[in-house]
Write a protein that holds these residues in place. Structure first.
Motif, short mmCIF file in Angstrom:
data_model
loop_
_atom_site.label_atom_id
_atom_site.label_comp_id
_atom_site.label_asym_id
_atom_site.label_seq_id
_atom_site.Cartn_x
_atom_site.Cartn_y
_atom_site.Cartn_z
N LYS A 112 -29.61 71.53 47.36
CA LYS A 112 -29.99 70.08 47.73
C LYS A 112 -31.49 69.88 47.19
O LYS A 112 -32.23 70.59 47.64
N CYS A 113 -31.57 69.04 46.29
CA CYS A 113 -32.85 68.56 45.94
C CYS A 113 -33.55 67.53 47.04
O CYS A 113 -33.09 66.48 47.25
N VAL A 114 -34.65 67.93 47.79
CA VAL A 114 -35.00 67.31 48.88
C VAL A 114 -36.61 66.55 48.54
O VAL A 114 -37.10 66.09 49.63
N GLY A 115 -37.14 67.00 47.46
CA GLY A 115 -38.59 66.49 47.22
C GLY A 115 -38.59 66.76 45.66
O GLY A 115 -38.40 67.78 45.09
N ALA A 116 -39.64 65.80 45.01
CA ALA A 116 -39.80 65.87 43.49
C ALA A 116 -41.08 65.01 43.35
O ALA A 116 -41.61 64.35 43.96
N VAL A 117 -41.99 66.01 42.50
CA VAL A 117 -43.16 65.26 42.04
C VAL A 117 -42.98 65.21 40.36
O VAL A 117 -42.55 65.99 39.85
N SER A 158 -32.73 74.41 61.12
CA SER A 158 -33.73 74.91 60.39
C SER A 158 -33.43 74.58 58.83
O SER A 158 -32.22 74.82 58.35
N ILE A 159 -34.58 74.72 58.01
CA ILE A 159 -34.37 74.40 56.69
C ILE A 159 -34.93 75.52 56.00
O ILE A 159 -35.90 76.14 56.25
N ASN A 160 -34.37 75.97 54.78
CA ASN A 160 -34.96 77.17 53.94
C ASN A 160 -35.36 76.54 52.64
O ASN A 160 -34.59 76.06 51.54
N LEU A 161 -36.59 76.20 52.35
CA LEU A 161 -37.30 75.63 51.51
C LEU A 161 -37.58 76.52 50.12
O LEU A 161 -38.08 77.64 50.51
N THR A 162 -37.42 76.32 48.96
CA THR A 162 -37.75 76.99 47.71
C THR A 162 -38.30 75.75 46.77
O THR A 162 -37.79 74.71 46.78
N TYR A 163 -39.27 76.28 45.94
CA TYR A 163 -39.95 75.41 44.91
C TYR A 163 -39.75 75.70 43.60
O TYR A 163 -39.78 76.76 43.65
N ALA A 205 -38.29 70.48 45.35
CA ALA A 205 -38.48 71.26 46.39
C ALA A 205 -36.80 71.24 46.74
O ALA A 205 -36.18 70.07 46.73
N MET A 206 -36.17 72.54 46.99
CA MET A 206 -34.97 72.62 47.14
C MET A 206 -34.34 73.12 48.30
O MET A 206 -35.16 73.98 48.85
N ASP A 207 -33.54 72.61 49.17
CA ASP A 207 -32.90 72.98 50.46
C ASP A 207 -31.57 73.74 50.14
O ASP A 207 -30.70 72.62 49.90
#
Length: 266
Positions: A167-172, A114-119, A162-164
C-alpha cells in the motif's frame, strides 16, 4: 502547486540563512559551486558550535556554525558530521546500519496496529494510479494525469513513495531545473500522506530523500507553496530549515492565499 497536509511533529526548528554550506553525511552540497577553501581536500575541515539536533527516523539534522561566522550562519547537516570533498557518487544519506530498524514506525496509539514502512523511488507507470489517488484526497486543486506525468516522467528520480507492504501511504513529487538561467532550483510540487499514517515522520522522511537527490544533482535552493492555513505542512517544512519567502494572494482556485517557502542550500 501545493503540499498537502502531511503530518505534524515536535522537531526542533533549524534556522538557516542565505550564506551557507549544506553537508549531507559529511558531504558538502556545494559539489559544483563550493568555495575553494572548503572543496580542497588538503584543507582541514573544522566544525564547532553544534546548536540543535533533529532526528528524522535515523536521518539526523544538525544545525552548526563555523568559526568566524555570524551566529545566524547555521549549517544544515544530514547524517554524519565528518566531512569530505563533495562527490555526488559517494553521497550517502541512508541511516546507519544500527538505526535502520527505526524505519518501522510504531502505532500512534494503542488501538492502531504497527506499520512496517519502506521508502522506494518511482519505477514505472504502474505506480501512477496509487500516487494520484493518494495526493488527490488532500489537495485543494484537481490535477490532471498530464500534470503528474509532467513532473514524474521528467524527474523520476525526484519522486519517492512510502509503502506499508503493497500500500502506498505517502508520496512526494518534485522537479529540478534552471531558474532565470542563474541557479538550479528544486521544487516540491506535491506531498501527501494517508491520514491514518500521519505523525510517523513519513512526510519528513520523504522530503529529506527528495532534497538529498536534488543536492546530488547540484541543486542551489528548494522552494514550494502551501496554503497559509496548512499549519501541519508549515511546521514540517520549517522544522527542516525552510523559511517563509513570500505570500501569494488568492493563489489557489478556491481563493486561498499561499506561502512560498524556500531552503537555501548554498
Amino acid at each position: 502547486m501545493e503540499s498537502a497536509p502531511a503530518e505534524s511533529n515536535n522537531e526542533t526548528s533549524i534556522k538557516t540563512s542565505q550564506d551557507r554550506n549544506v553537508i549531507l553525511n559529511g558531504e558538502f552540497s556545494t559539489s559544483c559551486h563550493g568555495k575553494e577553501g572548503i572543496s580542497d581536500p588538503e584543507q582541514p575541515q573544522i566544525i564547532c558550535g553544534t546548536k540543535k539536533v533533529t532526528d528524522l527516523n535515523g536521518v539526523t539534522i544538525h544545525a552548526q556554525s563555523y568559526p568566524g561566522s555570524s551566529s545566524s550562519e547555521n549549517h544544515l547537516t544530514l547524517g554524519h558530521t565528518d566531512q569530505s570533498k563533495c562527490d555526488p557518487s559517494t553521497t550517502d544519506m541512508s541511516p546507519p546500519e544500527e538505526q535502520k530498524p527505526s524505519e518501522q514506525a510504531g502505532p500512534a496509539d494503542a488501538s492502531e496496529k504497527s506499520i512496517n514502512l519502506t521508502y522506494v523511488g518511482y519505477e514505472s507507470e504502474l505506480q501512477m494510479e496509487a500516487i494520484m489517488a493518494l495526493i488527490t484526497k488532500d489537495l485543494s486543486e484537481p490535477y490532471s494525469i498530464y500534470t503528474y506525468r509532467y513532473f514524474i516522467h521528467n524527474w523520476p528520480k525526484l519522486c519517492f513513495l512510502a509503502m506499508d507492504g503493497e500500500k502506498c501511504v505517502g508520496a512526494v513529487v518534485c522537479k529540478l531545473d534552471m531558474h532565470k538561467n542563474m541557479i538550479r532550483r528544486g521544487y516540491i510540487a506535491m506531498l501527501a500522506v494517508e491520514k491514518e499514517y500521519r505523525r510517523h515522520k513519513i512526510g519528513s522522511n520523504l522530503v529529506v530523500r527528495a532534497i538529498k537527490a536534488m543536492i546530488e544533482d547540484c541543486c542551489d535552493e528548494v522552494v514550494l507553496e502551501t496554503e497559509v492555513s496548512n499549519t501541519a505542512a508549515l511546521r514540517l517544512y520549517e522544522n527542516l530549515g525552510f523559511v517563509r519567502d513570500k505570500r501569494l494572494f488568492r493563489y489557489y482556485l478556491n481563493g486561498v492565499d499561499a506561502l512560498r517557502l524556500k531552503l537555501w542550500l548554498r
